[in-house]
Design an enzyme around this catalytic site. Structure first.
Site, mmCIF file in Angstrom:
data_model
loop_
_atom_site.group_PDB
_atom_site.id
_atom_site.type_symbol
_atom_site.label_atom_id
_atom_site.label_comp_id
_atom_site.label_asym_id
_atom_site.label_seq_id
_atom_site.Cartn_x
_atom_site.Cartn_y
_atom_site.Cartn_z
ATOM 1 N N SER A 136 6.915 -0.999 7.429
ATOM 2 C CA SER A 136 5.721 -0.318 8.035
ATOM 3 C C SER A 136 4.751 -1.546 8.827
ATOM 4 O O SER A 136 4.540 -2.547 8.355
ATOM 5 C CB SER A 136 4.982 0.592 7.384
ATOM 6 O OG SER A 136 3.937 1.106 8.167
ATOM 7 N N TYR A 149 0.164 2.735 0.105
ATOM 8 C CA TYR A 149 1.253 2.615 0.944
ATOM 9 C C TYR A 149 1.447 1.480 1.755
ATOM 10 O O TYR A 149 2.753 0.861 1.670
ATOM 11 C CB TYR A 149 1.020 4.045 2.077
ATOM 12 C CG TYR A 149 2.080 3.823 3.130
ATOM 13 C CD1 TYR A 149 3.127 4.905 3.125
ATOM 14 C CD2 TYR A 149 1.656 3.247 4.334
ATOM 15 C CE1 TYR A 149 3.991 4.797 4.028
ATOM 16 C CE2 TYR A 149 2.884 3.466 5.517
ATOM 17 C CZ TYR A 149 3.989 4.312 5.217
ATOM 18 O OH TYR A 149 4.760 4.428 5.964
#
Length: 255
Positions: A136, A149
């Site tokens: 990401s 995350y």
């Protein structure tokens, strides 16, 4: 990478980016097997003509059973995509966040490793293929509201780099897809999220490049990937820290 004649297993492909890429690979001429936990979603996807398999990437036994099912039905499998991921807002001042943190690491990082471990011997044994991990932009430019995350995706990046080095000479390519915010369930609250169809088009164009890029970087993620190099990192993290005001009791904090 030739995207027109592959046999692709997408772990975590029942919605969002994973499902859109499954459709794009199939439209290009590849055979696609979609894996996920929710049987209701798998049934809908099977109705589109996809092969499906139940897989829970947090359960090593489930991953092993999914691998056996996939390889029994598709012994020519040559591409594995580790798409499964979850993310939660966290208040790091409150130790109660740990349950979400643990779930995030177990799914995003350890889940990626479990899937890779399950299929790597097959890919090496056939003398070629590809592993596509999914990190990401947040792994390179943290979003402090989703701390674990970001950490898990940074871990996926580092693991992917090591995997590529260790598989050198085996014929197995290793590519890392680095999405920015995309208008899916996970990113839909972000007004700057990229349109899913536009994102997928750009991704498939990059995957189809020769040679396959080590990192699949759409234009919308370049500001994240190169923030440290470009000297924008501190300012951008400060901007993104403003989202911490969403946490209970934080509205008056200086962030």
């Amino acid at each position: 990478m030739d995207i027109t004649n592959r046999t692709v297993f997408i772990a975590g492909g029942t919605s969002g980016i994973g499902l859109e890429l499954a459709r794009r690979f199939a439209a290009a001429g590849s055979t696609v097997i979609v894996g996920g936990r929710r049987t209701d979603l798998l049934d809908r996807i099977a109705a589109e003509g996809f092969a499906t398999v139940v897989i829970d990437v947090t359960d090593r036994g489930s991953v092993g059973r999914a691998r056996d099912t996939v390889l029994d039905g598709f012994p020519g499998l040559d591409t594995v995509v580790t798409m499964s991921g979850v993310g939660f807002p966290e208040d790091l001042r409150d130790p109660a966040h740990f349950e979400d943190a643990e779930k995030t690491v177990d799914t995003n990082l350890l889940g990626t490793i479990r899937v890779i471990d399950a299929f790597t011997p097959h890919l090496i044994g056939r003398g070629g293929g590809a592993v596509i991990t999914v990190s990401s932009g947040i792994g390179f430019l943290p979003f402090p509201l989703m701390a674990t995350y970001a950490a898990s995706k940074a871990g996926v990046h580092a693991y992917t780099e090591a995997l590529r080095a260790q598989l050198a000479g085996t014929g197995v390519e290793v590519a890392e897809l680095v999405p920015p915010a995309v208008a899916t369930t996970l990113g839909q609250s972000n007004p700057h999220a990229l349109d899913l169809a536009d994102f997928a088009t750009e991704v498939m164009d990059l995957l189809g490049s020769q040679p396959t890029p080590h990192e699949i970087l759409v234009k919308g993620v370049l500001m994240h990937r190169w923030a440290e190099r470009d000297g924008t990192y501190d300012d951008l993290v400060a901007q993104r820290s403003q989202a911490l005001a969403m946490l209970p009791g934080r509205r008056g904090d200086q962030t």
